[in-house]
Design an enzyme around this catalytic site. Structure first.
Site, mmCIF file in Angstrom:
data_model
loop_
_atom_site.group_PDB
_atom_site.id
_atom_site.type_symbol
_atom_site.label_atom_id
_atom_site.label_comp_id
_atom_site.label_asym_id
_atom_site.label_seq_id
_atom_site.Cartn_x
_atom_site.Cartn_y
_atom_site.Cartn_z
ATOM 1 N N LYS A 151 95.223 45.969 29.860
ATOM 2 C CA LYS A 151 94.228 46.623 29.034
ATOM 3 C C LYS A 151 92.890 45.897 29.073
ATOM 4 O O LYS A 151 91.848 46.432 28.707
ATOM 5 C CB LYS A 151 94.708 46.655 27.568
ATOM 6 N N GLU A 197 88.469 43.702 36.858
ATOM 7 C CA GLU A 197 89.356 42.803 36.115
ATOM 8 C C GLU A 197 88.544 42.062 35.058
ATOM 9 O O GLU A 197 87.362 41.777 35.251
ATOM 10 C CB GLU A 197 90.010 41.852 37.136
ATOM 11 N N ASP A 198 89.198 41.745 33.946
ATOM 12 C CA ASP A 198 88.468 41.051 32.891
ATOM 13 C C ASP A 198 88.224 39.584 33.240
ATOM 14 O O ASP A 198 87.100 39.102 33.159
ATOM 15 C CB ASP A 198 89.197 41.181 31.539
ATOM 16 N N ASP A 244 92.140 33.666 35.805
ATOM 17 C CA ASP A 244 92.599 32.385 35.265
ATOM 18 C C ASP A 244 93.370 31.669 36.373
ATOM 19 O O ASP A 244 92.804 30.944 37.179
ATOM 20 C CB ASP A 244 93.441 32.659 34.016
ATOM 21 N N SER A 245 94.688 31.899 36.479
ATOM 22 C CA SER A 245 95.449 31.306 37.582
ATOM 23 C C SER A 245 95.217 32.059 38.887
ATOM 24 O O SER A 245 95.506 31.545 39.969
ATOM 25 C CB SER A 245 96.947 31.323 37.248
ATOM 26 N N GLY A 246 94.744 33.288 38.801
ATOM 27 C CA GLY A 246 94.527 34.107 39.994
ATOM 28 C C GLY A 246 95.773 34.849 40.452
ATOM 29 O O GLY A 246 95.714 35.650 41.386
ATOM 30 N N LYS A 304 87.425 31.555 35.584
ATOM 31 C CA LYS A 304 87.501 30.193 35.015
ATOM 32 C C LYS A 304 87.355 29.116 36.071
ATOM 33 O O LYS A 304 87.211 27.931 35.740
ATOM 34 C CB LYS A 304 88.820 30.019 34.244
ATOM 35 N N PHE A 347 90.569 29.455 26.023
ATOM 36 C CA PHE A 347 91.087 30.806 25.840
ATOM 37 C C PHE A 347 90.033 31.672 25.172
ATOM 38 O O PHE A 347 89.515 31.339 24.116
ATOM 39 C CB PHE A 347 92.383 30.806 25.032
ATOM 40 N N ASP A 375 92.243 39.892 24.751
ATOM 41 C CA ASP A 375 93.003 39.789 23.513
ATOM 42 C C ASP A 375 93.732 38.469 23.385
ATOM 43 O O ASP A 375 93.901 37.727 24.352
ATOM 44 C CB ASP A 375 94.071 40.896 23.464
ATOM 45 N N ARG A 381 90.424 42.503 20.786
ATOM 46 C CA ARG A 381 89.865 43.270 21.920
ATOM 47 C C ARG A 381 88.593 44.018 21.545
ATOM 48 O O ARG A 381 87.728 44.267 22.374
ATOM 49 C CB ARG A 381 90.878 44.314 22.417
HETATM 50 P P1 IMP Z 1 95.849 35.039 35.795
HETATM 51 O O1 IMP Z 1 96.911 35.839 36.491
HETATM 52 O O2 IMP Z 1 96.357 33.713 35.330
HETATM 53 O O3 IMP Z 1 94.574 34.914 36.617
HETATM 54 O O4 IMP Z 1 95.498 35.761 34.470
HETATM 55 C C1 IMP Z 1 94.865 36.949 34.471
HETATM 56 C C2 IMP Z 1 95.108 37.728 33.206
HETATM 57 O O5 IMP Z 1 95.502 36.927 32.109
HETATM 58 C C3 IMP Z 1 93.802 38.353 32.815
HETATM 59 O O6 IMP Z 1 93.705 39.637 33.368
HETATM 60 C C4 IMP Z 1 93.880 38.387 31.312
HETATM 61 O O7 IMP Z 1 94.472 39.582 30.891
HETATM 62 C C5 IMP Z 1 94.751 37.230 30.951
HETATM 63 N N1 IMP Z 1 93.944 36.045 30.586
HETATM 64 C C6 IMP Z 1 93.686 34.956 31.327
HETATM 65 N N2 IMP Z 1 92.894 34.095 30.671
HETATM 66 C C7 IMP Z 1 92.641 34.671 29.486
HETATM 67 C C8 IMP Z 1 91.833 34.274 28.353
HETATM 68 O O8 IMP Z 1 91.169 33.239 28.296
HETATM 69 N N3 IMP Z 1 91.813 35.156 27.305
HETATM 70 C C9 IMP Z 1 92.499 36.336 27.309
HETATM 71 N N4 IMP Z 1 93.236 36.744 28.357
HETATM 72 C C10 IMP Z 1 93.306 35.917 29.421
HETATM 73 MG MG MG Z 2 93.792 41.389 32.483
#
Ligand code: IMP
Ligand code: MG
Length: 182
Positions: free
Chosen positions: A53, A109-110, A113-115, A141, A161, A168, A174
Site C-alpha cells: 500500500k 515504490e515508496d 530499505d534492504s532492497g 535509505k 523508520f 505506515d 499513512r
Molecule cells: P525492503 O524490501 O527492505 O527494501 O523494504 C521495502 C518495503 O518495506 C517498503 O516498500 C516499505 O513498505 C517498507 N519499509 C521499509 N522501510 C520503511 C520505513 O522506514 N518506514 C515504513 N516502511 C518501510
Molecule cells: Mg512498500
C-alpha cells in the site's frame, strides 16, 4: 499544528520529527515527473505500477504531475508484517491485473530499505514479459545496493523508520501529508 496532535486519534505512539514536509515532497515529486518525461514519450504508453500500500499517495501525486499519458496498475506486496524490521521474505498478495507483455513499466515504490522487495518485484514483472522495467522510489535509505537500483529516486533518506505520505507502522500514519520519523 504539532505532528503529535494529528496522531493522537490513532491511539499510536506519536511521531518524533518531520523529516520531509508537504511542500518539500511535492516540489521533489514535480521534479521527478520532469526526470521521467526526459526518458519516456507519449508513444511509450508508460505503465505505472504502484507497490501497495505504501506507494498509493506518491503514485497519485506523481501521476498528476506527469504530462505524458500513462496507464496505472498496482501490485500488492507485504514483507514487514507489523514490525519495523523487514522479515526478508516478500509475499505477493495481488499481481497487476493488466497484461504486461511488451509494456514499458515504471514501478512506483515508496522506500528502498534492504532492497529485497524491489529485486523480487522487478524480477517478477520481467518474468511476466514487460519490455522494460525501471523503478521510481520516493525514498532510498542507501543501506543496501539492490540488483535493480531505482533509476529515479526522490530523496536519500536517513536510516530511521519513517512514516507518513503512504508509509505506515502497523497500518498507522499513512494518511499524514508529511514524512516523519517514529
Ligand atoms: P525492503 O524490501 O527492505 O527494501 O523494504 C521495502 C518495503 O518495506 C517498503 O516498500 C516499505 O513498505 C517498507 N519499509 C521499509 N522501510 C520503511 C520505513 O522506514 N518506514 C515504513 N516502511 C518501510
Ligand atoms: Mg512498500
Amino acid at each position: 499544528m504539532s505532528p503529535g496532535g494529528v496522531d493522537a486519534a490513532s491511539g499510536s505512539s506519536l511521531v518524533k520529527e518531520v523529516v520531509y514536509d508537504e511542500k518539500t515532497i511535492l516540489a521533489r515529486v514535480t521534479e521527478l515527473a520532469r526526470e521521467i518525461e526526459d526518458v519516456y514519450t507519449a508513444e511509450d504508453r508508460l505503465l505505472l505500477v504502484g507497490v501497495l500500500k505504501g506507494a498509493f499517495i506518491f503514485l497519485s501525486d506523481l501521476a498528476r504531475s506527469l504530462t505524458i499519458p500513462v496507464q496505472i496498475d498496482f501490485i500488492s506486496v507485504s514483507s514487514y508484517g507489523d514490525d519495523t524490521v523487514s522479515s526478508g521474505t516478500v509475499r505477493i498478495e495481488q499481481y497487476p491485473r493488466m497484461p504486461l507483455g511488451g509494456r514499458k513499466v515504471l514501478l512506483v515504490e515508496d522506500i528502498v530499505d534492504s532492497g529485497v522487495t524491489l529485486d523480487e518485484v522487478v524480477s517478477l514483472l520481467r518474468e511476466r514479459g514487460a519490455a522494460t522495467v525501471e523503478t521510481c522510489a520516493l525514498l532510498h535509505k542507501r543501506i543496501a545496493t539492490p540488483d535493480h537500483e531505482p533509476r529515479f529516486v526522490g530523496f536519500d533518506a536517513p536510516n530511521v523508520f519513517l512514516v507518513g505520505y503512504g508509509l505506515d507502522h502497523a497500518e498507522d500514519f499513512r494518511h499524514l501529508p508529511y514524512i516523519a520519523s517514529l
